[in-house]
Design a protein around this motif. Structure first.
Motif, PDB file in Angstrom:
ATOM      1  N   ILE A   1       0.836  -1.205   0.000  1.00 16.68           N
ATOM      2  CA  ILE A   1       0.000   0.000   0.000  1.00 16.68           C
ATOM      3  C   ILE A   1       0.872   1.257   0.000  1.00 16.68           C
ATOM      4  N   ARG A   2       1.971   1.255   0.791  1.00 16.96           N
ATOM      5  CA  ARG A   2       2.869   2.423   0.799  1.00 16.96           C
ATOM      6  C   ARG A   2       3.418   2.691  -0.589  1.00 16.96           C
ATOM      7  N   ARG A   3       3.870   1.640  -1.276  1.00 14.51           N
ATOM      8  CA  ARG A   3       4.413   1.809  -2.630  1.00 14.51           C
ATOM      9  C   ARG A   3       3.364   2.352  -3.588  1.00 14.51           C
ATOM     10  N   ALA A   4       2.157   1.824  -3.485  1.00 11.11           N
ATOM     11  CA  ALA A   4       1.080   2.283  -4.369  1.00 11.11           C
ATOM     12  C   ALA A   4       0.762   3.756  -4.106  1.00 11.11           C
ATOM     13  N   LEU A   5       0.736   4.159  -2.849  1.00 13.26           N
ATOM     14  CA  LEU A   5       0.460   5.556  -2.533  1.00 13.26           C
ATOM     15  C   LEU A   5       1.586   6.465  -3.002  1.00 13.26           C
ATOM     16  N   LEU A   6       2.828   6.049  -2.844  1.00 11.54           N
ATOM     17  CA  LEU A   6       3.944   6.857  -3.340  1.00 11.54           C
ATOM     18  C   LEU A   6       3.884   7.004  -4.854  1.00 11.54           C
ATOM     19  N   ASP A   7       3.491   5.931  -5.529  1.00 13.67           N
ATOM     20  CA  ASP A   7       3.365   5.969  -6.988  1.00 13.67           C
ATOM     21  C   ASP A   7       2.268   6.940  -7.420  1.00 13.67           C
ATOM     22  N   PHE A   8       1.258   7.124  -6.587  1.00 17.11           N
ATOM     23  CA  PHE A   8       0.135   8.007  -6.865  1.00 17.11           C
ATOM     24  C   PHE A   8       0.544   9.484  -6.782  1.00 17.11           C
ATOM     25  N   LEU A   9       1.515   9.800  -5.926  1.00 16.41           N
ATOM     26  CA  LEU A   9       1.925  11.187  -5.712  1.00 16.41           C
ATOM     27  C   LEU A   9       2.706  11.745  -6.900  1.00 16.41           C
ATOM     28  N   THR A  10       2.694  13.056  -7.038  1.00 21.20           N
ATOM     29  CA  THR A  10       3.527  13.702  -8.046  1.00 21.20           C
ATOM     30  C   THR A  10       4.986  13.587  -7.605  1.00 21.20           C
ATOM     31  N   PRO A  11       5.939  13.763  -8.522  1.00 23.82           N
ATOM     32  CA  PRO A  11       7.357  13.697  -8.116  1.00 23.82           C
ATOM     33  C   PRO A  11       7.712  14.675  -6.996  1.00 23.82           C
ATOM     34  N   ASP A  12       7.169  15.893  -7.035  1.00 26.63           N
ATOM     35  CA  ASP A  12       7.461  16.864  -5.977  1.00 26.63           C
ATOM     36  C   ASP A  12       6.877  16.429  -4.638  1.00 26.63           C
ATOM     37  N   GLU A  13       5.643  15.917  -4.656  1.00 26.53           N
ATOM     38  CA  GLU A  13       5.031  15.426  -3.419  1.00 26.53           C
ATOM     39  C   GLU A  13       5.815  14.239  -2.876  1.00 26.53           C
TER      40      GLU A  13
ATOM     41  N   ALA B   1      18.142   3.632   6.313  1.00 26.96           N
ATOM     42  CA  ALA B   1      16.875   3.915   5.635  1.00 26.96           C
ATOM     43  C   ALA B   1      16.485   2.736   4.749  1.00 26.96           C
ATOM     44  N   PRO B   2      15.187   2.486   4.604  1.00 24.46           N
ATOM     45  CA  PRO B   2      14.758   1.386   3.746  1.00 24.46           C
ATOM     46  C   PRO B   2      15.118   1.647   2.291  1.00 24.46           C
ATOM     47  N   THR B   3      15.279   0.580   1.553  1.00 17.22           N
ATOM     48  CA  THR B   3      15.598   0.689   0.143  1.00 17.22           C
ATOM     49  C   THR B   3      14.429   1.291  -0.609  1.00 17.22           C
ATOM     50  N   LYS B   4      14.705   2.244  -1.489  1.00 14.36           N
ATOM     51  CA  LYS B   4      13.656   2.818  -2.320  1.00 14.36           C
ATOM     52  C   LYS B   4      13.600   1.997  -3.598  1.00 14.36           C
ATOM     53  N   TYR B   5      12.482   1.332  -3.790  1.00 15.95           N
ATOM     54  CA  TYR B   5      12.308   0.527  -4.981  1.00 15.95           C
ATOM     55  C   TYR B   5      11.731   1.399  -6.084  1.00 15.95           C
ATOM     56  N   PRO B   6      12.168   1.191  -7.334  1.00 19.57           N
ATOM     57  CA  PRO B   6      11.627   2.005  -8.417  1.00 19.57           C
ATOM     58  C   PRO B   6      10.142   1.714  -8.623  1.00 19.57           C
ATOM     59  N   THR B   7       9.414   2.753  -8.995  1.00 22.52           N
ATOM     60  CA  THR B   7       8.006   2.564  -9.316  1.00 22.52           C
ATOM     61  C   THR B   7       7.896   1.844 -10.648  1.00 22.52           C
ATOM     62  N   LYS B   8       6.710   1.409 -10.977  1.00 22.56           N
ATOM     63  CA  LYS B   8       6.482   0.718 -12.241  1.00 22.56           C
ATOM     64  C   LYS B   8       6.895   1.618 -13.411  1.00 22.56           C
ATOM     65  N   LYS B   9       6.544   2.905 -13.335  1.00 18.39           N
ATOM     66  CA  LYS B   9       6.899   3.850 -14.397  1.00 18.39           C
ATOM     67  C   LYS B   9       8.414   4.007 -14.519  1.00 18.39           C
ATOM     68  N   GLU B  10       9.097   4.104 -13.383  1.00 14.70           N
ATOM     69  CA  GLU B  10      10.555   4.256 -13.405  1.00 14.70           C
ATOM     70  C   GLU B  10      11.217   3.011 -14.006  1.00 14.70           C
ATOM     71  N   SER B  11      10.691   1.842 -13.658  1.00 14.24           N
ATOM     72  CA  SER B  11      11.246   0.596 -14.202  1.00 14.24           C
ATOM     73  C   SER B  11      11.081   0.504 -15.705  1.00 14.24           C
ATOM     74  N   GLN B  12       9.930   0.954 -16.193  1.00 14.13           N
ATOM     75  CA  GLN B  12       9.647   0.877 -17.629  1.00 14.13           C
ATOM     76  C   GLN B  12      10.519   1.851 -18.419  1.00 14.13           C
ATOM     77  N   LYS B  13      10.883   2.966 -17.843  1.00 11.98           N
ATOM     78  CA  LYS B  13      11.734   3.952 -18.517  1.00 11.98           C
ATOM     79  C   LYS B  13      13.115   3.386 -18.831  1.00 11.98           C
ATOM     80  N   LYS B  14      13.613   2.473 -18.003  1.00  9.81           N
ATOM     81  CA  LYS B  14      14.958   1.930 -18.178  1.00  9.81           C
ATOM     82  C   LYS B  14      15.028   0.872 -19.274  1.00  9.81           C
ATOM     83  N   LYS B  15      13.882   0.333 -19.672  1.00  7.83           N
ATOM     84  CA  LYS B  15      13.881  -0.706 -20.702  1.00  7.83           C
ATOM     85  C   LYS B  15      14.042  -0.075 -22.070  1.00  7.83           C
ATOM     86  N   PRO B  16      14.850  -0.736 -22.952  1.00  6.29           N
ATOM     87  CA  PRO B  16      15.070  -0.154 -24.286  1.00  6.29           C
ATOM     88  C   PRO B  16      13.833  -0.199 -25.159  1.00  6.29           C
TER      89      PRO B  16
END
Length: 88
Positions: free
Chosen positions: A39-51, A73-88
């Motif tokens: 749920i924390r990851r999903a909520l962080l993904d919902f926020l704008t980058p500035d938020e 500090a806990p590891t920051k895992y990339p969001t789904k969008k961030e992960s997709q950006k890295k793929k060619p």
């Protein structure tokens, strides 16, 4: 030993459809994590980058956008969008 919440956390209660709650529980088990983390990851993904930067700054007790994280500090895992950006 039970998990102890971080002192800067609050408990939030909300309702979900049974099917969504079951999906979250299955994902948590498959990911070897807990429902709160999902749920924390999903909520962080919902926020704008500035938020997200403001929230993450407060989580690590650092000013936002400093980029410095505490060693424990806990590891920051990339969001789904961030992960997709890295793929060619």
């Amino acid at each position: 030993m039970a998990n102890s919440p971080h002192p800067d956390t609050v408990t939030v209660s909300f309702t979900l459809p049974q099917s969504l709650a079951a999906a979250v529980e299955m994902r948590a088990k498959a990911s070897l994590t807990n429902k709160s983390d999902i749920i924390r990851r999903a909520l962080l993904d919902f926020l704008t980058p500035d938020e997200r930067a403001a929230v993450m700054g407060s989580v690590f007790n650092d000013a936002p956008n400093q980029g410095a994280q505490k060693a424990n500090a806990p590891t920051k895992y990339p969001t789904k969008k961030e992960s997709q950006k890295k793929k060619p």
